[in-house]
Design a protein around this motif. Structure first.
Motif, PDB file in Angstrom:
ATOM      1  N   ILE A 120       0.842  -1.204   0.000  1.00  0.00           N
ATOM      2  CA  ILE A 120       0.000   0.000   0.000  1.00  0.00           C
ATOM      3  C   ILE A 120       0.875   1.251   0.000  1.00  0.00           C
ATOM      4  O   ILE A 120       0.604   2.213  -0.738  1.00  0.00           O
ATOM      5  N   ALA A 121       1.939   1.247   0.798  1.00  0.00           N
ATOM      6  CA  ALA A 121       2.845   2.395   0.833  1.00  0.00           C
ATOM      7  C   ALA A 121       3.544   2.580  -0.516  1.00  0.00           C
ATOM      8  O   ALA A 121       3.743   3.718  -0.968  1.00  0.00           O
ATOM      9  N   SER A 122       3.881   1.486  -1.175  1.00  0.00           N
ATOM     10  CA  SER A 122       4.538   1.607  -2.480  1.00  0.00           C
ATOM     11  C   SER A 122       3.573   2.150  -3.532  1.00  0.00           C
ATOM     12  O   SER A 122       3.980   2.929  -4.397  1.00  0.00           O
ATOM     13  N   VAL A 123       2.318   1.760  -3.467  1.00  0.00           N
ATOM     14  CA  VAL A 123       1.325   2.303  -4.404  1.00  0.00           C
ATOM     15  C   VAL A 123       1.138   3.797  -4.165  1.00  0.00           C
ATOM     16  O   VAL A 123       1.086   4.588  -5.110  1.00  0.00           O
ATOM     17  N   TYR A 124       1.064   4.198  -2.899  1.00  0.00           N
ATOM     18  CA  TYR A 124       0.934   5.625  -2.574  1.00  0.00           C
ATOM     19  C   TYR A 124       2.144   6.400  -3.102  1.00  0.00           C
ATOM     20  O   TYR A 124       1.992   7.460  -3.726  1.00  0.00           O
ATOM     21  N   ALA A 125       3.343   5.866  -2.864  1.00  0.00           N
ATOM     22  CA  ALA A 125       4.553   6.549  -3.331  1.00  0.00           C
ATOM     23  C   ALA A 125       4.605   6.581  -4.854  1.00  0.00           C
ATOM     24  O   ALA A 125       5.063   7.569  -5.450  1.00  0.00           O
ATOM     25  N   ALA A 126       4.115   5.532  -5.513  1.00  0.00           N
ATOM     26  CA  ALA A 126       4.103   5.518  -6.972  1.00  0.00           C
ATOM     27  C   ALA A 126       3.140   6.568  -7.518  1.00  0.00           C
ATOM     28  O   ALA A 126       3.438   7.245  -8.520  1.00  0.00           O
ATOM     29  N   VAL A 127       1.994   6.730  -6.873  1.00  0.00           N
ATOM     30  CA  VAL A 127       1.041   7.762  -7.301  1.00  0.00           C
ATOM     31  C   VAL A 127       1.687   9.144  -7.150  1.00  0.00           C
ATOM     32  O   VAL A 127       1.575   9.998  -8.044  1.00  0.00           O
ATOM     33  N   LEU A 153      10.008  -0.289  -1.786  1.00  0.00           N
ATOM     34  CA  LEU A 153       8.900  -0.897  -1.040  1.00  0.00           C
ATOM     35  C   LEU A 153       8.224  -2.002  -1.844  1.00  0.00           C
ATOM     36  O   LEU A 153       7.837  -3.036  -1.287  1.00  0.00           O
ATOM     37  N   LEU A 154       8.085  -1.803  -3.134  1.00  0.00           N
ATOM     38  CA  LEU A 154       7.476  -2.838  -3.968  1.00  0.00           C
ATOM     39  C   LEU A 154       8.353  -4.086  -4.020  1.00  0.00           C
ATOM     40  O   LEU A 154       7.854  -5.215  -3.914  1.00  0.00           O
ATOM     41  N   ILE A 155       9.651  -3.894  -4.139  1.00  0.00           N
ATOM     42  CA  ILE A 155      10.569  -5.037  -4.139  1.00  0.00           C
ATOM     43  C   ILE A 155      10.546  -5.742  -2.787  1.00  0.00           C
ATOM     44  O   ILE A 155      10.525  -6.978  -2.709  1.00  0.00           O
ATOM     45  N   LEU A 156      10.544  -4.981  -1.693  1.00  0.00           N
ATOM     46  CA  LEU A 156      10.485  -5.584  -0.361  1.00  0.00           C
ATOM     47  C   LEU A 156       9.183  -6.350  -0.135  1.00  0.00           C
ATOM     48  O   LEU A 156       9.177  -7.425   0.481  1.00  0.00           O
ATOM     49  N   ALA A 157       8.080  -5.815  -0.641  1.00  0.00           N
ATOM     50  CA  ALA A 157       6.800  -6.510  -0.505  1.00  0.00           C
ATOM     51  C   ALA A 157       6.840  -7.844  -1.248  1.00  0.00           C
ATOM     52  O   ALA A 157       6.362  -8.861  -0.733  1.00  0.00           O
ATOM     53  N   ALA A 158       7.408  -7.839  -2.445  1.00  0.00           N
ATOM     54  CA  ALA A 158       7.507  -9.094  -3.207  1.00  0.00           C
ATOM     55  C   ALA A 158       8.439 -10.088  -2.507  1.00  0.00           C
ATOM     56  O   ALA A 158       8.133 -11.289  -2.429  1.00  0.00           O
ATOM     57  N   MET A 159       9.544  -9.608  -1.982  1.00  0.00           N
ATOM     58  CA  MET A 159      10.482 -10.505  -1.292  1.00  0.00           C
ATOM     59  C   MET A 159       9.848 -11.088  -0.027  1.00  0.00           C
ATOM     60  O   MET A 159      10.078 -12.251   0.309  1.00  0.00           O
ATOM     61  N   THR A 160       9.059 -10.291   0.666  1.00  0.00           N
ATOM     62  CA  THR A 160       8.394 -10.775   1.877  1.00  0.00           C
ATOM     63  C   THR A 160       7.430 -11.899   1.537  1.00  0.00           C
ATOM     64  O   THR A 160       7.352 -12.901   2.247  1.00  0.00           O
TER      65      THR A 160
END
Length: 124
Positions: free
Chosen positions: A58-65, A86-93
């Motif tokens: 969610i934080a990565s989507v906000y930052a992308a917007v 954040l998007l990479i970290l979310a995928a790695m998690t």
């Protein structure tokens, strides 16, 4: 097409053993295996990882917007880098759960083998 080794094993078993192995069932599907990660003694770890992964996404989507709305290069950089990280970290998690899926599959197969060995010992 069935695996030749599975066919040979099936031919070696008698009808009673085949019926017993069929009651145990085939390997569960992917989504059933994933749901299994959320239960048990360490299910809370999976819940925690998924909560952290969701917050990062969610934080990565906000930052992308914010990145795409930026008008200056420096502002875009300040939002774009955190979005990507954040998007990479979310995928790695999320990927940290795959070894648990594999371990559960191996445990399921070992239990099937234990059952077959126990059945063979009972015959002797």
């Amino acid at each position: 097409m069935p695996d030749p080794l599975d066919t040979m094993i099936d031919e070696a078993l008698n009808a009673e053993e085949r019926d017993l192995l069929r009651t145990i069932g085939e390997e569960p599907g992917y989504f059933t295996q994933v749901r299994g990660l959320f239960g048990g003694k360490i299910g809370w770890v999976t819940w925690l990882l998924m909560a952290a992964q969701t917050m990062m996404f969610i934080a990565s989507v906000y930052a992308a917007v914010q990145f795409f709305a930026a008008t200056e290069a420096l502002e875009a950089l300040r939002w774009g880098l955190p979005a990507a990280v954040l998007l990479i970290l979310a995928a790695m998690t999320k990927l940290t759960l795959w070894p648990s899926l594999q371990a559960n599959r191996v445990i399921h197969e070992v239990k099937r083998l234990e059952l077959q060995v126990a059945r063979m010992q009972m015959k002797e």
